[in-house]
Each structure stands twice: as structure tokens, then as C-alpha cells.
Design a protein around this motif. Structure first.
Motif, PDB file in Angstrom:
ATOM      1  N   VAL A 146       0.839  -1.200   0.000  1.00 13.25           N
ATOM      2  CA  VAL A 146       0.000   0.000   0.000  1.00 13.25           C
ATOM      3  C   VAL A 146       0.871   1.247   0.000  1.00 13.25           C
ATOM      4  O   VAL A 146       1.828   1.353   0.776  1.00 13.25           O
ATOM      5  CB  VAL A 146      -0.939   0.015   1.232  1.00 13.25           C
ATOM      6  N   GLY A 147       0.534   2.208  -0.869  1.00 15.83           N
ATOM      7  CA  GLY A 147       1.258   3.477  -0.908  1.00 15.83           C
ATOM      8  C   GLY A 147       2.475   3.432  -1.823  1.00 15.83           C
ATOM      9  O   GLY A 147       2.759   2.430  -2.495  1.00 15.83           O
ATOM     10  N   GLN A 148       3.201   4.544  -1.865  1.00 12.68           N
ATOM     11  CA  GLN A 148       4.459   4.684  -2.612  1.00 12.68           C
ATOM     12  C   GLN A 148       4.297   4.382  -4.100  1.00 12.68           C
ATOM     13  O   GLN A 148       5.168   3.765  -4.717  1.00 12.68           O
ATOM     14  CB  GLN A 148       5.558   3.787  -2.001  1.00 12.68           C
ATOM     15  N   LYS A 149       3.180   4.840  -4.675  1.00  9.56           N
ATOM     16  CA  LYS A 149       2.935   4.590  -6.094  1.00  9.56           C
ATOM     17  C   LYS A 149       4.003   5.239  -6.973  1.00  9.56           C
ATOM     18  O   LYS A 149       4.260   4.776  -8.088  1.00  9.56           O
ATOM     19  CB  LYS A 149       1.552   5.118  -6.493  1.00  9.56           C
ATOM     20  N   HIS A 150       4.642   6.299  -6.459  1.00 12.18           N
ATOM     21  CA  HIS A 150       5.687   6.957  -7.252  1.00 12.18           C
ATOM     22  C   HIS A 150       6.931   6.088  -7.384  1.00 12.18           C
ATOM     23  O   HIS A 150       7.802   6.358  -8.208  1.00 12.18           O
ATOM     24  CB  HIS A 150       6.059   8.297  -6.611  1.00 12.18           C
ATOM     25  N   LEU A 151       7.007   5.015  -6.574  1.00  8.20           N
ATOM     26  CA  LEU A 151       8.154   4.105  -6.636  1.00  8.20           C
ATOM     27  C   LEU A 151       7.804   2.735  -7.198  1.00  8.20           C
ATOM     28  O   LEU A 151       8.627   2.107  -7.870  1.00  8.20           O
ATOM     29  CB  LEU A 151       8.767   3.928  -5.238  1.00  8.20           C
ATOM     30  N   ILE A 152       6.558   2.275  -6.914  1.00  8.18           N
ATOM     31  CA  ILE A 152       6.220   0.892  -7.277  1.00  8.18           C
ATOM     32  C   ILE A 152       5.109   0.802  -8.318  1.00  8.18           C
ATOM     33  O   ILE A 152       4.730  -0.299  -8.716  1.00  8.18           O
ATOM     34  CB  ILE A 152       5.820   0.077  -6.033  1.00  8.18           C
ATOM     35  N   GLY A 153       4.573   1.942  -8.754  1.00 11.68           N
ATOM     36  CA  GLY A 153       3.538   1.914  -9.783  1.00 11.68           C
ATOM     37  C   GLY A 153       4.102   1.464 -11.121  1.00 11.68           C
ATOM     38  O   GLY A 153       5.307   1.238 -11.272  1.00 11.68           O
ATOM     39  N   PRO A 154       3.237   1.313 -12.114  1.00 13.85           N
ATOM     40  CA  PRO A 154       3.703   0.893 -13.453  1.00 13.85           C
ATOM     41  C   PRO A 154       4.785   1.825 -13.985  1.00 13.85           C
ATOM     42  O   PRO A 154       4.658   3.045 -13.914  1.00 13.85           O
ATOM     43  CB  PRO A 154       2.422   0.985 -14.299  1.00 13.85           C
ATOM     44  N   ASP A 155       5.860   1.227 -14.465  1.00 16.75           N
ATOM     45  CA  ASP A 155       6.984   1.965 -15.047  1.00 16.75           C
ATOM     46  C   ASP A 155       7.719   2.845 -14.035  1.00 16.75           C
ATOM     47  O   ASP A 155       8.486   3.730 -14.429  1.00 16.75           O
ATOM     48  CB  ASP A 155       6.525   2.839 -16.226  1.00 16.75           C
ATOM     49  N   LYS A 156       7.492   2.613 -12.741  1.00 19.23           N
ATOM     50  CA  LYS A 156       8.196   3.373 -11.712  1.00 19.23           C
ATOM     51  C   LYS A 156       9.476   2.627 -11.321  1.00 19.23           C
ATOM     52  O   LYS A 156       9.621   1.428 -11.562  1.00 19.23           O
ATOM     53  CB  LYS A 156       7.297   3.614 -10.496  1.00 19.23           C
ATOM     54  N   PRO A 157      10.447   3.335 -10.702  1.00 17.06           N
ATOM     55  CA  PRO A 157      11.807   2.782 -10.585  1.00 17.06           C
ATOM     56  C   PRO A 157      11.937   1.433  -9.888  1.00 17.06           C
ATOM     57  O   PRO A 157      12.646   0.546 -10.386  1.00 17.06           O
ATOM     58  CB  PRO A 157      12.564   3.888  -9.827  1.00 17.06           C
ATOM     59  N   LEU A 158      11.282   1.237  -8.741  1.00 14.60           N
ATOM     60  CA  LEU A 158      11.469  -0.029  -8.032  1.00 14.60           C
ATOM     61  C   LEU A 158      10.806  -1.193  -8.768  1.00 14.60           C
ATOM     62  O   LEU A 158      11.333  -2.301  -8.789  1.00 14.60           O
ATOM     63  CB  LEU A 158      10.934   0.081  -6.600  1.00 14.60           C
ATOM     64  N   ARG A 159       9.661  -0.927  -9.367  1.00 16.94           N
ATOM     65  CA  ARG A 159       9.017  -2.000 -10.142  1.00 16.94           C
ATOM     66  C   ARG A 159       9.858  -2.351 -11.381  1.00 16.94           C
ATOM     67  O   ARG A 159      10.014  -3.533 -11.718  1.00 16.94           O
ATOM     68  CB  ARG A 159       7.601  -1.595 -10.547  1.00 16.94           C
ATOM     69  N   LYS A 160      10.390  -1.336 -12.045  1.00 17.93           N
ATOM     70  CA  LYS A 160      11.238  -1.599 -13.207  1.00 17.93           C
ATOM     71  C   LYS A 160      12.491  -2.371 -12.795  1.00 17.93           C
ATOM     72  O   LYS A 160      12.974  -3.221 -13.535  1.00 17.93           O
ATOM     73  CB  LYS A 160      11.635  -0.279 -13.876  1.00 17.93           C
ATOM     74  N   MET A 161      12.987  -2.061 -11.616  1.00 21.66           N
ATOM     75  CA  MET A 161      14.174  -2.742 -11.112  1.00 21.66           C
ATOM     76  C   MET A 161      13.916  -4.249 -11.004  1.00 21.66           C
ATOM     77  O   MET A 161      14.748  -5.078 -11.390  1.00 21.66           O
ATOM     78  CB  MET A 161      14.529  -2.151  -9.743  1.00 21.66           C
ATOM     79  N   VAL A 199      12.973   8.131  -1.880  1.00 21.48           N
ATOM     80  CA  VAL A 199      12.227   8.815  -0.821  1.00 21.48           C
ATOM     81  C   VAL A 199      10.824   8.219  -0.732  1.00 21.48           C
ATOM     82  O   VAL A 199      10.059   8.247  -1.696  1.00 21.48           O
ATOM     83  CB  VAL A 199      12.135  10.332  -1.086  1.00 21.48           C
ATOM     84  N   LEU A 200      10.485   7.685   0.445  1.00 18.25           N
ATOM     85  CA  LEU A 200       9.149   7.152   0.691  1.00 18.25           C
ATOM     86  C   LEU A 200       8.305   8.233   1.356  1.00 18.25           C
ATOM     87  O   LEU A 200       8.781   8.930   2.259  1.00 18.25           O
ATOM     88  CB  LEU A 200       9.198   5.908   1.579  1.00 18.25           C
ATOM     89  N   GLU A 201       7.075   8.374   0.908  1.00 19.45           N
ATOM     90  CA  GLU A 201       6.202   9.426   1.414  1.00 19.45           C
ATOM     91  C   GLU A 201       5.312   8.902   2.525  1.00 19.45           C
ATOM     92  O   GLU A 201       5.044   7.699   2.618  1.00 19.45           O
ATOM     93  CB  GLU A 201       5.335   9.969   0.269  1.00 19.45           C
ATOM     94  N   ALA A 202       4.848   9.827   3.380  1.00 20.42           N
ATOM     95  CA  ALA A 202       3.890   9.455   4.417  1.00 20.42           C
ATOM     96  C   ALA A 202       2.637   8.890   3.760  1.00 20.42           C
ATOM     97  O   ALA A 202       2.217   9.341   2.697  1.00 20.42           O
ATOM     98  CB  ALA A 202       3.542  10.673   5.270  1.00 20.42           C
ATOM     99  N   LEU A 203       2.058   7.881   4.383  1.00 21.88           N
ATOM    100  CA  LEU A 203       0.864   7.261   3.824  1.00 21.88           C
ATOM    101  C   LEU A 203      -0.323   8.218   3.921  1.00 21.88           C
ATOM    102  O   LEU A 203      -0.504   8.901   4.927  1.00 21.88           O
ATOM    103  CB  LEU A 203       0.545   5.962   4.564  1.00 21.88           C
ATOM    104  N   THR A 204      -1.109   8.276   2.878  1.00 24.90           N
ATOM    105  CA  THR A 204      -2.272   9.149   2.857  1.00 24.90           C
ATOM    106  C   THR A 204      -3.444   8.477   3.572  1.00 24.90           C
ATOM    107  O   THR A 204      -3.425   7.273   3.872  1.00 24.90           O
ATOM    108  CB  THR A 204      -2.690   9.470   1.417  1.00 24.90           C
TER     109      THR A 204
END
Length: 425
Positions: A19-34, A152-157
Motif C-alpha cells: 500500500v502506498g508509494q505509487k511513485h516508486l512501485i507503480g507501473p513503469d516506476k523505478p522499483l518495479r522496473k528494477m 524517498v518514501l512518502e507518508a501514507l495518505t
């Protein structure tokens, strides 16, 4: 009987349940691409508590079938890392690449301990994943940072936390037995302060206090009763967020320290990001205090750094100190008004060419064209001052900056008049 904490039972096993951190794990985002490319460089995961730093590290290693050695910088040292590297060397051909060493709270490692990691990370002898709640720019060596990618991980909304709570009541076997109905979640989320672990712990506390065979209906009033805390109405993303920060700044501007502290406490109790508050204090120090007390900006900037380094709950102390200092300081908006006045001038005035005597002349051609020729160096004159024009002729004489009536700017006004025989230059 629930032997394992709810937060641990629900720890995501893959990115799809994270849950959260879509900027890192969303489609085509850095951690998912990794993960798609099957690569795992050395990383630093920076973010507030309870947003998934450890879980992400587990998922990365699990997905790539890499063994992860979990250390805490509070209890581990250089010897523990050397032992891991030695074990890996002995494993030889049987090991699956360099070991992944996850160091929780890596900011607690001393500078010399951080230096000891450099060679192994540089040579690829190990893959480092560091987790920290503190700003890596302040707490980690530049040499180590240059060898790692920082994420950078963001606070959960509120939306993230509601999704997590709903997943918990629908999928956790223990909660499904009761069952649990999430009728109201505002207080539960507010008490969690954006921390997923704390939020789930509070939900589990409600379950343990529940008796009887009826369903557990989660309401704000029940959360306040069980957690023994009063729910402070505060919406970090809604109208109240803007209303309270407005009241906070206006109280500082109005030299009302008691009211300023009240609004500060309301924001902190409501889970507001302390960095957001520190940023607004920086603005207030320039906009509302300015040249009446230039030290205010220094204090506010130091507070901003301290909040980054400390995090909550300790960050409340420098925030309170700065709030009181700004609220009780002399006030002036002269600098704020001056830059607004200049920028509001007609566009053509801002396009006027620089007078020749103020231009730089680094080449012979420029010197021949008269660049800098008639410039008079103030330090060659009495009192380090010479009466020459510093504005384009098209602009004329201007008084954008008008000193305030506070003691310090009265001195500035006197100096301007002494040099220029008028309020301007």
C-alpha cells in the motif's frame, strides 16, 4: 489467540499487495522496473516510520530470490557485516550473488562505521539496503551516498491507510472471525500519525477490548475511549488544513505567542507533516519579520534543519521554540513589499539594458566598447561610498524599498538618507 501482531501477519509479500508509494512501485516506476529487469543496486530508503521501508526491502529480495541479512544499526556493528561477507566467501559457487545487507536505522551508524561499508559496496562484494527516517544528506557520508541510489518514501495518505484497514478486515483470518466493520476510521487513522504499523496496532487494540459475539463496529468515539485519547478534528488534505495553518501564521504575524502555540499543537496532534510547518515558519521569518530582525530567518532555517534531523516527536521542541521566537519578534514586511513592487512594474522596465559602467569587461573588445569604463569603485572613496547611478536611465529614480518603523530599519533609513539625501538609490 493472536500470537503474531496484526501488522506482521499482514506484511505484504509482493508489490501488488503493498500500500502506498505509487511513485516508486507503480507501473513503469523505478522499483518495479528494477524487479522487472532483475537488478538490485545498493539503495537508501528514506521516509517516516511505518511507511514500508523494511517491507519493500523484503519484497525486493524475495522477488529476486536474494537472501537478505537484516541488521539494526542500534545493535549491529562492523564485525557483523564482516561475518556476513566471510560467510558469503566460504559459500563460494553455492551462493546466489553478493549478499544483501539490510541495515535498519542506518543513520545511527557512526561516520567510521559508514566508511567501513564503502569498499564492499564499491566492489560489489555486497548489496547494501539502508533504511532511515533521517535526511541522508545530513546523516550519511557523501561517499556512501554516491555509491547508493536514494529513494524517498512518502507518508501514507488517508486513502492508503483506509485501503490497508479494509484489506485487514477482509483478509486477516483472526479479524474475519469477529467480524470487524469499519464504520468510521478518521480517529483510527489520526492516532496512527501516518504510520501503518501503529494504525494496525490500534485496530488490534480495539479487537482485544471487544467482548461478546457481536460484530466490532469501529467508530471514532470507540477509538477515543479505548486508546484513551481525544480525537483532534484535523484534515491534513482538506479545508481544515488550510484554515489552521492560516490561523497559525496570522497569530505569529499578530505577535500572539499563546495562540501561535495553540495552532501549532493542533497541527501536530492532527498528524501534520512537521516539515510543512517548518517550511511555513521560514516563509514567515522573511515575509512578516524580515529586516526588523534578520536573525529570525537564521533561527527558522536552523529549525527546518533540526526538524529534518529529528523527526517527531522531538521535532515539536524546535518548532515551538521557533514559533515563540517569531511571534515575539519585531515585525516588518518591507522586503516582501519591495520585491512585490519591483515585480509588479511594467514589463519594459525589467528589460532595460545594463548601463555600460556596471557591465563586466573580461575581454579587450568589451573594454574598447566602454564596458565598465566609468565605474567608480566605492572603496576608493571616503566612507566606502560614491554617488553614482546603479539603475538604467529608463527606470529612473525608484523607492521600491521603504524601511519600516522598527528600530533596526530606522537605522537603515538614516543610512540611506545620509548617502543619497533621499529614500532610494
Amino acid at each position: 489467540m493472536m500470537h503474531q501482531p496484526l501488522a506482521e501477519r499482514l506484511r505484504p509479500q509482493n508489490l501488488d499487495t503493498f500500500v502506498g508509494q505509487k511513485h516508486l512501485i507503480g507501473p513503469d516506476k523505478p522499483l518495479r522496473k528494477m524487479l522487472e529487469y532483475g537488478t538490485l543496486p545498493s539503495l537508501i530508503l528514506w521516509g517516516p516510520p511505518g511507511v514500508g521501508k523494511t517491507t519493500l526491502a523484503f519484497i525486493l529480495c524475495r522477488t529476486l530470490n536474494r537472501k537478505m541479512h537484516h541488521l539494526s544499526a542500534v545493535t549491529a556493528g562492523v564485525k557483523d557485516i564482516r561475518d556476513i561477507l566471510l560467510q558469503n566467501q566460504r559459500a563460494g559457487l553455492f551462493q546466489q550473488g553478493p549478499p544483501v545487507v539490510f541495515i535498519d536505522e542506518i543513520h545511527r551508524f557512526s561516520k567510521s562505521q559508514q566508511d567501513s561499508l564503502l569498499h564492499a559496496v564499491e566492489t560489489g562484494e555486497m548489496t547494501l539496503i539502508g533504511a532511515t527516517t533521517e535526511n541522508p544528506s545530513f546523516e550519511l557520508n557523501n561517499a556512501l551516498l554516491s555509491r547508493c541510489q536514494v529513494f524517498v518514501l512518502e507518508a501514507l495518505t488517508e486513502e492508503d491507510l483506509n485501503q490497508m484497514l479494509q484489506y485487514a478486515v477482509e483478509n486477516d483470518p483472526e479479524l474475519k472471525k469477529i467480524p470487524v466493520v469499519l464504520e468510521e476510521t478518521k480517529a483510527l487513522i489520526a492516532f496512527g500519525l501516518g504510520d501503518a504499523r501503529k494504525t494496525l496496532n490500534n485496530l488490534e487494540l480495539l479487537v482485544r477490548h471487544h467482548s461478546g459475539n457481536d460484530a466490532l463496529i469501529v467508530k471514532d468515539e470507540l477509538v477515543e475511549l479505548v486508546c484513551q485519547r481525544k480525537f483532534a478534528a484535523y484534515d491534513k488534505n482538506g479545508e481544515m488544513h488550510y484554515d489552521i495553518i492560516s490561523a497559525f501564521i496570522k497569530s505569529i504575524r499578530g505577535s500572539a505567542p499563546q495562540a501561535s502555540l495553540y495552532w501549532l499543537a493542533r497541527m501536530l496532534k492532527g498528524g501534520e507533516d512537521p516539515v510543512f510547518i517548518a517550511r511555513r515558519l521560514l516563509i514567515s521569518a522573511s515575509e512578516d519579520i524580515g529586516l526588523a530582525n534578520p536573525t529570525a530567518l537564521v533561527i527558522a532555517n536552523a529549525t527546518f534543519d533540526a526538524v529534518h534531523k529529528l523527526g517527531m516527536p522531538e521535532a515539536r521542541i524546535p518548532l515551538a521554540q521557533c514559533t515563540i521566537y517569531l511571534a515575539t519578534s519585531a515585525k516588518s514586511n518591507s522586503a516582501y513589499a519591495a520585491i512585490n513592487a519591483v515585480m509588479a512594474e511594467a514589463e519594459e522596465l525589467l528589460q532595460a539594458p545594463v548601463p555600460l559602467h556596471l557591465r563586466n569587461a573580461p575581454t579587450k573588445l568589451m573594454q574598447n566598447l566602454g564596458y565598465g569604463k566609468e565605474y567608480q569603485y566605492p572603496h576608493n572613496f571616503p566612507n566606502n561610498f560614491v554617488n553614482q547611478s546603479y539603475l538604467p536611465p529608463e527606470v529612473g529614480l525608484k523607492n521600491w524599498y521603504v524601511p519600516g518603523e522598527n528600530p533596526r530599519e530606522k537605522t537603515i533609513r538614516y543610512d540611506i538618507l545620509k548617502h543619497w539625501n533621499r529614500e532610494g538609490d
